[in-house]
Design a protein around this motif. Structure first.
Motif, PDB file in Angstrom:
ATOM      1  N   UNK A  35       0.826  -1.203   0.000  1.00 16.80           N
ATOM      2  CA  UNK A  35       0.000   0.000   0.000  1.00 16.80           C
ATOM      3  C   UNK A  35       0.863   1.257   0.000  1.00 16.80           C
ATOM      4  N   UNK A  36       0.397   2.240  -0.724  1.00 16.57           N
ATOM      5  CA  UNK A  36       1.063   3.537  -0.727  1.00 16.57           C
ATOM      6  C   UNK A  36       0.955   4.164   0.668  1.00 16.57           C
ATOM      7  N   UNK A  37       1.895   5.057   1.014  1.00 16.43           N
ATOM      8  CA  UNK A  37       1.909   5.664   2.345  1.00 16.43           C
ATOM      9  C   UNK A  37       2.162   7.168   2.220  1.00 16.43           C
ATOM     10  N   UNK A  38       1.201   7.907   1.658  1.00  9.61           N
ATOM     11  CA  UNK A  38       1.438   9.338   1.392  1.00  9.61           C
ATOM     12  C   UNK A  38       1.723  10.163   2.638  1.00  9.61           C
ATOM     13  N   UNK A  39       1.171   9.779   3.789  1.00  7.40           N
ATOM     14  CA  UNK A  39       1.466  10.538   5.013  1.00  7.40           C
ATOM     15  C   UNK A  39       2.956  10.464   5.344  1.00  7.40           C
ATOM     16  N   UNK A  40       3.522   9.271   5.232  1.00  4.21           N
ATOM     17  CA  UNK A  40       4.951   9.126   5.503  1.00  4.21           C
ATOM     18  C   UNK A  40       5.777   9.839   4.436  1.00  4.21           C
ATOM     19  N   UNK A  41       5.365   9.729   3.182  1.00  3.45           N
ATOM     20  CA  UNK A  41       6.129  10.393   2.114  1.00  3.45           C
ATOM     21  C   UNK A  41       6.137  11.915   2.333  1.00  3.45           C
ATOM     22  N   UNK A  42       5.004  12.469   2.731  1.00  2.16           N
ATOM     23  CA  UNK A  42       4.950  13.913   2.991  1.00  2.16           C
ATOM     24  C   UNK A  42       5.836  14.300   4.169  1.00  2.16           C
ATOM     25  N   UNK A  43       5.858  13.447   5.188  1.00  2.00           N
ATOM     26  CA  UNK A  43       6.728  13.722   6.335  1.00  2.00           C
ATOM     27  C   UNK A  43       8.196  13.731   5.905  1.00  2.00           C
ATOM     28  N   UNK A  44       8.570  12.773   5.079  1.00  2.08           N
ATOM     29  CA  UNK A  44       9.961  12.707   4.614  1.00  2.08           C
ATOM     30  C   UNK A  44      10.300  13.951   3.799  1.00  2.08           C
ATOM     31  N   UNK A  45       9.376  14.372   2.950  1.00  2.45           N
ATOM     32  CA  UNK A  45       9.632  15.558   2.134  1.00  2.45           C
ATOM     33  C   UNK A  45       9.803  16.809   3.001  1.00  2.45           C
ATOM     34  N   UNK A  46       9.016  16.913   4.071  1.00  2.00           N
ATOM     35  CA  UNK A  46       9.061  18.138   4.877  1.00  2.00           C
ATOM     36  C   UNK A  46      10.155  18.112   5.942  1.00  2.00           C
ATOM     37  N   UNK A  47      10.498  16.930   6.446  1.00  2.67           N
ATOM     38  CA  UNK A  47      11.440  16.857   7.563  1.00  2.67           C
ATOM     39  C   UNK A  47      12.771  16.196   7.221  1.00  2.67           C
ATOM     40  N   UNK A  48      12.819  15.497   6.106  1.00  2.00           N
ATOM     41  CA  UNK A  48      14.034  14.776   5.754  1.00  2.00           C
ATOM     42  C   UNK A  48      14.651  15.293   4.479  1.00  2.00           C
ATOM     43  N   UNK A  49      15.729  14.640   4.081  1.00  2.00           N
ATOM     44  CA  UNK A  49      16.449  15.041   2.874  1.00  2.00           C
ATOM     45  C   UNK A  49      16.612  13.891   1.882  1.00  2.00           C
ATOM     46  N   UNK A  50      16.518  12.656   2.356  1.00  2.00           N
ATOM     47  CA  UNK A  50      16.718  11.499   1.491  1.00  2.00           C
ATOM     48  C   UNK A  50      16.088  10.286   2.163  1.00  2.00           C
ATOM     49  N   UNK A  51      16.015   9.187   1.411  1.00  2.00           N
ATOM     50  CA  UNK A  51      15.392   7.976   1.948  1.00  2.00           C
ATOM     51  C   UNK A  51      16.093   6.734   1.417  1.00  2.00           C
ATOM     52  N   UNK A  52      16.082   5.707   2.247  1.00  2.30           N
ATOM     53  CA  UNK A  52      16.495   4.357   1.861  1.00  2.30           C
ATOM     54  C   UNK A  52      15.322   3.455   2.220  1.00  2.30           C
ATOM     55  N   UNK A  53      14.790   2.721   1.249  1.00  2.37           N
ATOM     56  CA  UNK A  53      13.629   1.870   1.503  1.00  2.37           C
ATOM     57  C   UNK A  53      13.974   0.426   1.183  1.00  2.37           C
ATOM     58  N   UNK A  54      13.524  -0.486   2.034  1.00  6.91           N
ATOM     59  CA  UNK A  54      13.799  -1.896   1.806  1.00  6.91           C
ATOM     60  C   UNK A  54      13.143  -2.745   2.887  1.00  6.91           C
ATOM     61  N   UNK A  55      13.228  -4.021   2.737  1.00 13.74           N
ATOM     62  CA  UNK A  55      14.088  -4.681   1.764  1.00 13.74           C
ATOM     63  C   UNK A  55      13.186  -5.420   0.778  1.00 13.74           C
ATOM     64  N   UNK A  56      13.487  -5.318  -0.503  1.00 14.72           N
ATOM     65  CA  UNK A  56      12.755  -6.070  -1.501  1.00 14.72           C
ATOM     66  C   UNK A  56      13.305  -7.477  -1.599  1.00 14.72           C
ATOM     67  N   UNK A  57      12.651  -8.413  -0.912  1.00 11.60           N
ATOM     68  CA  UNK A  57      13.164  -9.784  -0.963  1.00 11.60           C
ATOM     69  C   UNK A  57      12.049 -10.815  -1.062  1.00 11.60           C
ATOM     70  N   UNK A  58      10.992 -10.449  -1.792  1.00 12.63           N
ATOM     71  CA  UNK A  58       9.993 -11.425  -2.212  1.00 12.63           C
ATOM     72  C   UNK A  58       9.407 -10.939  -3.526  1.00 12.63           C
ATOM     73  N   UNK A  59       8.634 -11.799  -4.179  1.00 12.81           N
ATOM     74  CA  UNK A  59       8.181 -11.501  -5.540  1.00 12.81           C
ATOM     75  C   UNK A  59       7.184 -10.360  -5.602  1.00 12.81           C
ATOM     76  N   UNK A  60       6.540 -10.042  -4.484  1.00 11.49           N
ATOM     77  CA  UNK A  60       5.613  -8.911  -4.468  1.00 11.49           C
ATOM     78  C   UNK A  60       6.184  -7.707  -3.732  1.00 11.49           C
TER      79      UNK A  60
END
Length: 555
Positions: free
Chosen positions: A81-106
């Protein structure tokens, strides 16, 4: 003496592949000149100990780049699921992001998709972190997502169950794909400029040819195998004449769009027409009279070759008069390879799924770790309505008894099996079977008519709904055991923690370990009767009901 050399006749055949989606190019976020003094969000996708690896990334920054501030955060729900609240927080309070971990087919496609969203919609430079088994998956998703240059870094597989020391070694080691140190690749991904994309969509739509170049039968068979358009069993070559004959099985136009399909979310929906479905039906050896069922299956958009590392399959159940019209088997051997209609309808569904969704290639568009032979024909059979003591499946799903329908179940991988119902302890035996079904996939009872009647006689279940309610009440497991199941942790717990709007299991979060949890929701349990009464054998198949659709609409 002259000898006559016979040349093999040349054949013209249809291409069986669907039409790929357009690619909308996206722009990457501007990179940072330095990470010093910056805040980097470490985003846990909440799948299989991803957070434990991110903790080691956080520890690396604390030890090696103390001027960088890190925020370790979990997504608000499950990874898909998309998480726009978290994305907006990162944009306003942070400078960069690392997201993971992609380790299954979905989750790997989801991780890359979220990274592209952060880059292109929120202006946040982002690195997607995956394991190395998903290199081709990540590359495919970033290309289809319109940002093929999106920074992607890989660590070894697996992450789940590894000790902190082992995960630290991953972080401090080399990316097994690029050969660079993992953390160097991450830092560079956030700070080194990415090439911009030209605006607009790629000229990619409708690029699949209708016909292949004429060639000999042997060469065409080799072509189909080389391109992985088959299931590696012999096919019927889809010549123009054979496809035209198949199209006579429906009143729909050959160029009418039937649906769109993809192996998993975030892979790009491929489109297909009536003619494209007919091509795959011919390849499977189906007859024109089966074609309305095959079209109905294609119209669901549900792939029989979905890419899940759990190797799940589909199960297809046909109801109504079409069973008799096509000669489908719902008697002895109904679920086995003993009937032309059952076998080829299921095979057609499997072939059209792999070809019309853009492929089912191991390591790329199929990531089932061990695979499943169920996927050859998707467990396709008809319900024995005449010998069932209850209303048929399609009537339960809202259709009239004289309607012809096809039902698709998905997630078939676990099964338990038994013979009849013993007089004294049958309730306990059924409960044991229910607890042996995987906890995230609701049970479908597939009953020989003998056993169906025993459920009526011994349990008083004169309707399917009464039996289903009893199954719901019987399938209980102590909360401590239930929440400790890995599949439950991956797919249910993360949603349940956010309340009943996300999961009906929310009411069990935080209860004592011995509190009984009802594993399956009543609405998700199904019962199907099939078989020839040679004996009272029956089984429980773990499977989600995905759709019941009309066949009559595709005649």
């Amino acid at each position: 003496m002259l000898t006559t050399v016979k040349t093999a006749p040349m054949l013209t055949v249809h291409n069986p592949v669907g039409y790929p989606p357009k690619i909308s190019r996206k722009q990457p976020a501007p990179r940072l000149s330095s990470l010093d003094g910056k805040t980097i969000y470490l985003i846990d996708s909440k799948f299989d100990d991803s957070v434990e690896l991110l903790k080691q990334v956080q520890a690396w920054f604390a030890a090696r780049m103390p001027g960088v501030r890190t925020e370790l955060r979990q997504m608000a729900s499950y990874y898909g699921k998309d998480d726009p609240d978290l994305w907006n927080e990162i944009r306003s309070r942070g400078h960069a992001a690392i997201i993971g971990v992609g380790h299954c087919s979905t989750c790997s496609p989801a991780v890359s998709t979220h990274a592209i969203t952060l880059e292109s919609q929120y202006g946040v430079p982002t690195v997607a972190l995956h394991t190395d088994k998903f290199v081709k998956v990540a590359q495919s998703v970033t290309r289809m997502g319109g940002l093929p240059q999106a920074p992607t870094v890989f660590v070894p597989q697996p992450v789940m169950g590894k000790s902190p020391e082992e995960l630290r070694a991953y972080v401090e080691g080399l990316d097994p794909h690029s050969g660079k140190p993992v953390m160097q690749a991450i830092v560079e991904g956030l700070t080194q400029g990415l090439a911009a994309n030209a605006a607009g969509d790629e000229p990619y739509a409708r690029s699949t040819p209708r016909l292949e170049e004429p060639d000999t039968e042997d060469n065409l068979r080799a072509l189909f195998e080389r391109n992985r358009w088959t299931d590696f069993l012999p096919i019927v070559l889809p010549t123009e004449e054979r496809v035209a004959a198949m199209l006579k099985g429906t009143s729909r136009r050959p160029d009418e769009v039937v649906g769109r399909m993809q192996p998993t979310p975030n892979r790009g929906l491929w489109e297909y027409t009536v003619e494209k479905v007919a091509v795959n039906a011919v390849m499977a050896g189906a007859k024109p009279e089966y074609f309305p069922i095959i079209l109905a299956l294609a119209s669901t958009g549900i792939s029989a070759r979905g890419s899940t590392s759990s190797s799940a399959s589909t199960m297809t159940v046909v109801n109504g008069p079409i069973r008799h019209e096509t000669g489908m088997n719902f008697g002895i051997g109904a679920m086995g390879p003993y009937n032309h209609a059952n076998a080829t309808i299921g095979r057609a569904y499997s072939l059209l799924s792999q070809n019309l969704q853009g492929g089912s290639v191991p390591g790329e568009t199929f990531m089932g770790s061990i695979g499943s032979n169920y996927t050859y024909n998707g467990i396709t059979f008809a319900e024995n309505e005449e010998r069932s003591p209850w209303e048929p499946l399609h009537v339960q799903k809202g259709f009239s008894r004289d309607a012809s329908t096809v039902t698709v179940f998905h997630g078939c991988r676990s099964t338990t099996f038994n013979l009849g119902l013993r007089k004294d302890h049958w309730r306990e035996h059924v409960k044991d079977m229910l607890l042996g079904t995987d906890a995230i996939t609701a049970p479908v009872l597939v009953l020989d008519p003998i056993t169906a009647r025993q459920f009526v006689e011994r349990g008083g279940f004169d309707t399917k709904q009464k039996l289903i309610r009893w199954l719901h009440e019987t399938a209980e497991m102590p909360a401590g055991r239930y929440w400790d199941l890995q599949l439950v942790q991956n797919y249910i717990y993360s949603r349940a923690t956010f309340g009943p709007s996300e999961s009906p299991k929310a009411k069990y979060v935080g209860v004592s370990a011995d509190t009984p949890v009802r594993m399956f929701e009543e609405k998700d349990i199904n019962v199907v009767v099939t078989g020839g009464e040679a004996n009272g054998y029956w089984q429980i198949m773990g499977a989600h009901h995905k759709a019941t659709v009309s066949v009559d609409e595709w005649r």
